[in-house]
Design an enzyme around this catalytic site. Structure first.
Site, short mmCIF file in Angstrom:
data_model
loop_
_atom_site.label_atom_id
_atom_site.label_comp_id
_atom_site.label_asym_id
_atom_site.label_seq_id
_atom_site.Cartn_x
_atom_site.Cartn_y
_atom_site.Cartn_z
N LYS A 1 -40.35 23.76 -24.42
CA LYS A 1 -39.88 24.63 -23.53
C LYS A 1 -38.42 24.25 -23.11
CE LYS A 1 -43.49 27.37 -22.83
NZ LYS A 1 -44.41 26.85 -23.87
C1 LIG Z 1 -46.09 33.13 -22.97
C2 LIG Z 1 -46.93 31.96 -22.52
N1 LIG Z 1 -47.93 32.06 -21.66
C3 LIG Z 1 -48.82 30.72 -21.58
C4 LIG Z 1 -48.43 29.55 -22.13
C5 LIG Z 1 -49.44 28.19 -21.86
O1 LIG Z 1 -48.53 27.30 -21.51
P1 LIG Z 1 -49.24 25.75 -21.48
O2 LIG Z 1 -49.10 25.66 -23.01
O3 LIG Z 1 -48.29 25.21 -20.62
O4 LIG Z 1 -50.49 25.63 -20.86
C6 LIG Z 1 -47.47 29.39 -23.07
C7 LIG Z 1 -47.17 28.06 -23.52
O5 LIG Z 1 -46.92 27.87 -24.84
C8 LIG Z 1 -46.65 30.74 -23.35
O6 LIG Z 1 -45.76 30.63 -24.23
#
Ligand SMILES: Cc1ncc(COP(=O)(O)O)c(C=O)c1O
Length: 373
Positions: free
Chosen positions: A183
């Protein structure tokens, strides 16, 4: 690939001495969790987005779960959302036994199409869950006009700005950012929920911490909670990353501009949309769509690998994943724009310290794969 050439990786975080120092300080302090770095990170993050409150959580997924609870989503509800997203946005509805109801996407921005979303609203709809996909602002004013509670999935959109100047995540709805290693800002794993409402922050802070109210002793819990806390070590990294965020975002934007130039001559290749109507992307990934009628996307990914370039199919349509097909009976043809884009999308290497030479290598490899001599 020649033996002398390194592989161009898909992503690589920028971590330096500031992060090392920050981690060491936490280790030496002995307070690895529930310490002062958590509110310090939250306050710095909220200030950055000009929003009243922020709550650090263990992942973007955890944040989405708590955000949906905060707007009251529960058993049997429907939440209108995008099928072109990372699976966690839809899954988070299922955690509360609500149904994610998909609607098709805008072919330009690749975000949930407000008109399609409006058509998908039913008597059971209790929230909208737009996703700022690939860091491009979703059309929040259009969703706000529908008059339903909104949760924003801003996991990919740190640094993005709406046309009216509001930072994505700064409009007051619960909005959730993700800090996984690819990110714009990373804490390894982690996330942040922003909100304008003190009551939402209070609920989220309690539910991320086993349902414990701030003024309670360790062993009394007045509601159901989870362990969605972010450690002080992670928050310390986050504070250091926030200090260098502008520089990292600028570098990502510069790499994107280089890609646009290098890929301009490739016929039929779909590029990320330019900023339109005043909305500004917070660059997260550089995703292209291979030309319709050319080599299939998966062959392109394999071809790039042979040239020493990492890439991946990104993103698959959620409704066509086996779990969603089996559980909800989804089939091809339901969301044609999403299905076409998902079938042709490939994420190219993209990270702040990518050199012009690496961008050139990717472009040359892509040209060789798409237009073999
Ligand atoms: C659009 C979107 N939503 C939700 C997530 C979930 O985040 P995390 O991987 O920190 O749980 C991500 C991460 O990859 C994402 O790209």
């Amino acid at each position: 690939m020649s033996a002398a050439q390194d592989v161009v990786p898909l992503a690589r975080p920028v971590l330096g001495e500031a992060e090392e120092r920050a981690v060491l300080e936490v280790l030496r302090s002995g307070q690895l969790s529930l310490g002062p770095r958590v509110p310090a990170f939250e306050e710095a993050f909220a200030a950055r987005l000009s929003v009243a409150h922020a709550s650090a959580v263990s992942s973007g997924t955890a944040g989405l779960h708590l955000a949906l609870r905060a707007v009251g989503v529960t058993d049997g509800d429907e939440v209108v959302t995008s099928p072109f997203s990372f699976v966690a946005s839809a899954n988070s509805c299922l955690f509360e036994r609500a149904r994610p109801v998909f609607a098709d996407i805008d072919p330009l921005t690749l975000n949930l199409d407000p008109q399609a979303a409006a058509a998908a609203v039913s008597e059971r709809t209790t929230a909208l869950l737009p996703v700022h996909i690939f860091g491009y602002p979703a059309d929040l004013p259009a969703f706000e006009a529908l008059g339903l509670p909104i949760v924003e999935d801003a996991c990919e959109a740190l640094g993005a700005v709406h046309a009216d100047g509001t930072p994505v995540g700064g409009r007051g709805h619960p909005a959730v950012f993700g800090f996984y290693a690819n990110k714009q800002l990373t804490t390894g794993e982690g996330g942040m929920l922003t909100t304008s409402l003190a009551a939402v922050k209070e609920q989220v802070d309690s539910e991320r911490n086993q349902g414990r109210a701030p003024d309670m002793g360790w062993l009394d819990h007045d509601r159901l909670g989870f362990n969605y806390r972010l450690s002080d070590v992670a928050c310390a990294i986050g504070i250091a990353q926030l200090d260098r965020l502008d520089e990292m975002l600028e570098r990502r934007a510069r790499v994107a501009a280089r890609y646009r130039e290098a890929l301009a001559g490739l016929e039929g290749l779909g590029l990320p949309c330019e900023d339109t109507r005043g909305d500004r992307r917070g660059w997260f990934v550089f995703v292209v769509q291979v030309p319709a009628g050319g080599p299939p996307r998966d062959e392109v990914v394999l071809g790039l690998r042979e040239h020493g370039v990492q890439s991946k199919p990104y993103l698959p349509a959620i409704h066509l994943m086996s779990f969603y097909r089996e559980r909800f009976g989804h089939r091809e043809g339901e969301f044609p724009v999403c299905e076409d884009i998902a079938a042709r999308s490939v994420a190219l290497p993209f990270f702040p310290e990518m050199t012009d030479g690496q961008v050139e290598r990717v472009a040359t490899a892509l040209r060789a794969v798409l237009e073999p001599a």
